[in-house]
Scaffold this motif. Sequence first.
Motif, PDB file in Angstrom:
ATOM      1  N   PRO A  41     102.185  -1.381  72.008  1.00  0.00           N
ATOM      2  CA  PRO A  41     101.618  -2.710  72.249  1.00  0.00           C
ATOM      3  C   PRO A  41     100.094  -2.678  72.375  1.00  0.00           C
ATOM      4  O   PRO A  41      99.416  -3.636  71.996  1.00  0.00           O
ATOM      5  N   THR A  42      99.568  -1.601  72.898  1.00  0.00           N
ATOM      6  CA  THR A  42      98.116  -1.519  73.068  1.00  0.00           C
ATOM      7  C   THR A  42      97.400  -1.649  71.731  1.00  0.00           C
ATOM      8  O   THR A  42      96.510  -2.490  71.538  1.00  0.00           O
ATOM      9  N   ILE A  43      97.809  -0.853  70.821  1.00  0.00           N
ATOM     10  CA  ILE A  43      97.100  -0.843  69.535  1.00  0.00           C
ATOM     11  C   ILE A  43      97.413  -2.095  68.733  1.00  0.00           C
ATOM     12  O   ILE A  43      96.554  -2.660  68.052  1.00  0.00           O
ATOM     13  N   ILE A  44      98.637  -2.554  68.849  1.00  0.00           N
ATOM     14  CA  ILE A  44      98.990  -3.777  68.123  1.00  0.00           C
ATOM     15  C   ILE A  44      98.164  -4.957  68.633  1.00  0.00           C
ATOM     16  O   ILE A  44      97.657  -5.776  67.861  1.00  0.00           O
ATOM     17  N   ALA A  45      97.987  -4.998  69.952  1.00  0.00           N
ATOM     18  CA  ALA A  45      97.169  -6.075  70.525  1.00  0.00           C
ATOM     19  C   ALA A  45      95.756  -6.022  69.952  1.00  0.00           C
ATOM     20  O   ALA A  45      95.162  -7.044  69.593  1.00  0.00           O
ATOM     21  N   LYS A  46      95.223  -4.842  69.841  1.00  0.00           N
ATOM     22  CA  LYS A  46      93.863  -4.694  69.306  1.00  0.00           C
ATOM     23  C   LYS A  46      93.770  -5.231  67.886  1.00  0.00           C
ATOM     24  O   LYS A  46      92.835  -5.942  67.523  1.00  0.00           O
ATOM     25  N   ILE A  47      94.758  -4.857  67.094  1.00  0.00           N
ATOM     26  CA  ILE A  47      94.721  -5.281  65.699  1.00  0.00           C
ATOM     27  C   ILE A  47      94.827  -6.801  65.583  1.00  0.00           C
ATOM     28  O   ILE A  47      94.109  -7.441  64.805  1.00  0.00           O
ATOM     29  N   LYS A  87     106.161  -7.501  76.329  1.00  0.00           N
ATOM     30  CA  LYS A  87     107.314  -8.280  76.740  1.00  0.00           C
ATOM     31  C   LYS A  87     108.141  -8.715  75.531  1.00  0.00           C
ATOM     32  O   LYS A  87     109.370  -8.705  75.550  1.00  0.00           O
ATOM     33  N   GLY A  88     107.429  -9.073  74.473  1.00  0.00           N
ATOM     34  CA  GLY A  88     108.103  -9.468  73.238  1.00  0.00           C
ATOM     35  C   GLY A  88     108.978  -8.343  72.719  1.00  0.00           C
ATOM     36  O   GLY A  88     110.078  -8.565  72.186  1.00  0.00           O
ATOM     37  N   MET A  89     108.492  -7.133  72.839  1.00  0.00           N
ATOM     38  CA  MET A  89     109.299  -5.993  72.393  1.00  0.00           C
ATOM     39  C   MET A  89     110.501  -5.802  73.303  1.00  0.00           C
ATOM     40  O   MET A  89     111.626  -5.572  72.832  1.00  0.00           O
ATOM     41  N   GLY A 104     104.427  -7.187  59.670  1.00  0.00           N
ATOM     42  CA  GLY A 104     104.440  -8.277  60.644  1.00  0.00           C
ATOM     43  C   GLY A 104     104.976  -7.827  61.985  1.00  0.00           C
ATOM     44  O   GLY A 104     105.508  -6.721  62.131  1.00  0.00           O
ATOM     45  N   LEU A 105     104.824  -8.680  62.939  1.00  0.00           N
ATOM     46  CA  LEU A 105     105.271  -8.359  64.286  1.00  0.00           C
ATOM     47  C   LEU A 105     106.750  -8.662  64.479  1.00  0.00           C
ATOM     48  O   LEU A 105     107.479  -7.923  65.127  1.00  0.00           O
ATOM     49  N   ARG A 106     107.144  -9.748  63.912  1.00  0.00           N
ATOM     50  CA  ARG A 106     108.455 -10.312  64.235  1.00  0.00           C
ATOM     51  C   ARG A 106     109.626  -9.478  63.692  1.00  0.00           C
ATOM     52  O   ARG A 106     109.563  -8.966  62.587  1.00  0.00           O
ATOM     53  N   LEU A 117      97.169 -10.167  76.053  1.00  0.00           N
ATOM     54  CA  LEU A 117      97.830 -10.103  74.761  1.00  0.00           C
ATOM     55  C   LEU A 117      98.768  -8.896  74.704  1.00  0.00           C
ATOM     56  O   LEU A 117      99.926  -8.992  74.274  1.00  0.00           O
ATOM     57  N   GLU A 118      98.237  -7.806  75.191  1.00  0.00           N
ATOM     58  CA  GLU A 118      99.022  -6.573  75.198  1.00  0.00           C
ATOM     59  C   GLU A 118     100.303  -6.759  76.008  1.00  0.00           C
ATOM     60  O   GLU A 118     101.396  -6.400  75.554  1.00  0.00           O
ATOM     61  N   LYS A 119     100.143  -7.339  77.172  1.00  0.00           N
ATOM     62  CA  LYS A 119     101.307  -7.559  78.024  1.00  0.00           C
ATOM     63  C   LYS A 119     102.336  -8.432  77.317  1.00  0.00           C
ATOM     64  O   LYS A 119     103.543  -8.179  77.368  1.00  0.00           O
TER      65      LYS A 119
END
Lengths: 215, 215, 215, 215
Positions: free
Chosen positions: A162-168, A150-152, B205-207, A144-146
Motif C-alpha cells: 500500500p505504501t508504494i501504491i499510494a505514492k504512485i 483497508k481496501g486490500m 489497475g487497483l481494483r 491514502l495509504e491507509k
Amino acid sequence: MRRVDMRTKMEESKRSAIKEKMLQSAEGIVEEEGFEGISMREVAKRSGYTPGSIYQYFENKDVLIRELIKSGYKRIMKAINQKLDEKMTIEEQIIQRFTSYIGAALNMREYYKAVMFSEDPKIIEMTAVLHSEESHEQRGINKLEKAIEKGMERGEFLKGDPTIIAKICWTANYGLLLRIIIEDIQDKKVIQELIQEQFRLLFQGLRKKEIIKWE
Amino acid sequence: MRRVDMRTKMEESKRSAIKEKMLQSAEGIVEEEGFEGISMREVAKRSGYTPGSIYQYFENKDVLIRELIKSGYKRIMKAINQKLDEKMTIEEQIIQRFTSYIGAALNMREYYKAVMFSEDPKIIEMTAVLHSEESHEQRGINKLEKAIEKGMERGEFLKGDPTIIAKICWTANYGLLLRIIIEDIQDKKVIQELIQEQFRLLFQGLRKKEIIKWE
Amino acid sequence: MRRVDMRTKMEESKRSAIKEKMLQSAEGIVEEEGFEGISMREVAKRSGYTPGSIYQYFENKDVLIRELIKSGYKRIMKAINQKLDEKMTIEEQIIQRFTSYIGAALNMREYYKAVMFSEDPKIIEMTAVLHSEESHEQRGINKLEKAIEKGMERGEFLKGDPTIIAKICWTANYGLLLRIIIEDIQDKKVIQELIQEQFRLLFQGLRKKEIIKWE
Amino acid sequence: MRRVDMRTKMEESKRSAIKEKMLQSAEGIVEEEGFEGISMREVAKRSGYTPGSIYQYFENKDVLIRELIKSGYKRIMKAINQKLDEKMTIEEQIIQRFTSYIGAALNMREYYKAVMFSEDPKIIEMTAVLHSEESHEQRGINKLEKAIEKGMERGEFLKGDPTIIAKICWTANYGLLLRIIIEDIQDKKVIQELIQEQFRLLFQGLRKKEIIKWE
DNA sequence: CATGAATGAGATTTCATTCAT
DNA sequence: CATGAATGAAATCTCATTCAT
C-alpha cells in the motif's frame, strides 16, 4: 502569569494577524503575476505597510516565501481533511478525497504549482511524497495509504504494497494537475473528463485481465 | 562549391560552435543553481565572453533560454525515438519507450524539470500534452496514443478513448518523474521500484476485477 | 596623369558612391525613427555593409552625422536655387523662393529639424543666419537680402536695413516651419493658411497705417 | 491639525526639496552639456544620491525629464504673467509681453530650447501653439490672441483673423529666439537690434502702403 | 513598532569602436 | 577593402535590505 507575559501574548496575536495580512497580500501577487512577481516592495504596498515593516515579521524574503508556501499547503490539506461517509466503498472514499484535493488545487493554481514545485528543504519536508520517513502522520499521502490498505483487507483491491501504491496514485494525480495548470486548461468539461479517466485507469488499469486469468 | 561558400560555411559552423558553448555554460548554471540562476552575466563569465557578446548569438535572454530548453527537449525526444522490437506485445513496447524516456529525463534532472515546467508559449507549443491539437505528429504523446490504439485493436487492452488514455498515462509518468527530481531521489533501487509499480498500476489497475470475484 | 592617379581617381568615385549609399541609409533612419535612431549598426545593416566597414568611409559617428546633415542642407538649398521669372515683383519673387524652401523643408521634416537644430560648429557654419560674416555668398539668406535691397531700390518696400530685415524674415519663417514639424501639423489646408497669413503679415504688417499717417 | 498631519506635511516638503535638488542637478546638466547629457547616473552623482534613489522621486527618466521641462515652462510663463499698464496702446502691451518673454527665454537658453523642441506628447500639450484646441485659456498664445482682437476692435490694427495672426506672431518670435540661442548670439546690442526690427516688421510690414503712394 | 529614504549590487541591453582574419 | 566578432563602457531600472528618525 506575569503582566509581561500577558502583554507578550496579546501582541503575539496581533503580530500573527499582521503576518497573516502580509501573507495574504503575497498570495494575491502569486495568483495575479505568478510566484516570481513577489517583491518585498509589492507585498508591502498591498498590505498597507512599508518595506521596512515586513522585516519586523519576516526575517527575510526567503522566510516570507517559506511561510507563504506553508500556508498554501495547509489550505490544500484542509480540503482533504473532511469527514467521509463510512458506508462508501474504499474506492469511493478515495475518489472523494482526491476530488476535494483536485478542487482545492485548481482553485489556487499558481499557488499549488509553487508549493508543489518548491525545492526549499523546509517546504520539501512538508510536501515530500516519495520519501519513506513516517514522520508526518497526518499528511495526505498517509491517509491514502491507509485507505488502500483497508481496501486490500476488505478484498476491494488487489493485494500489494500500500505504501508504494499510494505514492504512485499520488504522483499520477499530481502530474495531471500540474499539466492542467501549466497548460492552462480552463474548460471544466475537459478537466472533468481527464479526471474521470484517471480514476478509471487507476482502479481498472489498461489491461484486459479476464482473458489472462482464464489461461 | 566556391571558396566564398566554403568560408561562409566554416564561419557558420564556428558560430554554432560558439552558440553551443554558450548554451552549455547556461546548462551548467541550470544544473548547479537551477534555472533561475541564469543571467546573461553569468553565462558570459562561464563561456569566457562578455555580456555584450552573447547578444551576437542570442537576440535576448528569452531567446537564449528558449533555445536552451529546446535543446534539452530534443535530447529527451531523441531517447524515445528508438526502434522497437516488433515482436513485443504493445504493453512491452510502451514500457520500453517509457523506460527510455525516464532514463533520459533522470540523466538531466534540472533540465527536464525546467523544460516540463516552462510556461513560455513557445515551449508549451512543444511540450503540451493535454491540448488536443493534432499538429505535431511526431510528438511522444502521439506515439503513445497510436500504441494504445493498436493495443485495443489487438485485444490486449480494454476498449476506450486512446487519446485521453494516452494523456493520463503520460501525465502520471510525468508526475512521478517530477517528484523523483524535486525530492531528489537518487537511490536507483527505489526509483526502479517506483517505476515498476507504476507500470503495474497503469496496466492492471487497483481494483479486483469481477472475474476474480467469480472464482 | 600617372597610373596611380588614375586608379586613385576611379576608386575615389566608387568611394563616394558607397558613402552616398551609407548616407542615404542614415537618412532613411532619420525619417523613420528620428535623428536619435541613428546607430552605426543600423546604418550598416541598411546599407548592406558591416559596422566595421563604415569606419572605412567615416572616421566616426560624429563625422557621419555631420556629412549627413550637410547633404540635407544641400538638398534644401538646391530647392531655392531655381531661376526666377524676372517680370515678377520682388514680393512675388520672395514669396516664390520661400514657398520652394518651405516645400523642400516639409518634404523632409525630421531632416530639416535636425539640420536646423544642430549645434555642431561645422554645421552651424553652414546654417547660421544671424551671424554677420559675409563668407558664404550663395547662402539663401544672402539672396533674400539682395532681393529685399532691390525691393527697396525699386520703391516696392519701405526703406530699412536689408541685412537685418532679411534675417528677421528668415527666422520668422524658420519658426513657423519648426512648429509645423514639431506639432506634426499634416493638414495641407491648415499649413497653406498659416503660410499665406505669414506672407501677409510680413509684407503688410499688423498696424493700420493710413489712419496714423493722416493724423 | 494633529501632529501626524504636521509630520506628514514636513516630510512632504522635504520630499519636494529633494526633488527640487535633483531637478536642479538635471538643469545643470542641461545648461552644461545640453539636454541629451542627462542620464540618471549623472543626475544622481550631481545631486549626491545613488541612481537607485532617484527612482524614489521620479518614476523613470521620462518622468524626470517631463518635470524638468515643465518647471522650465512654468518659469517662462511666469515671466509674461505680469500686470500691464492699461493706458498703453495694444501694440505697446504686446511688445512689453514679448519683451518679458524673450528676456526669460534668453535667461535659460538651453532650457528654452529643450522645452520648445520637445516632442514628448505631454510637453507638446503645454507648448503647442498651432493646434486650435481652445482648452488652455491661460496659455500665452491666447493672451496674444485676445490682445490682437482688442487691437482690431480699437482700430489700432488691420482687420483679420486674430487666432491665426497670433500664431504667426508667436512662431516668428519663436524662430528668432531659437536662432539666437542656437547660433549662440551673446551680444546684447545685436539681440536688441534684431528684436526691435522684428517688432517693426510685425507691426509695419515690408510693403510700402498705398497711402504712402498718395503722398 | 513603523517608516520610507537610501543603498549597493546586479540585471538586461545597447552601442561606438577596434582588430585579426 | 570588407568582415563581424568582441569589447567595454554606459544606460536604465529593480530590489532586498538597512537604519536613522
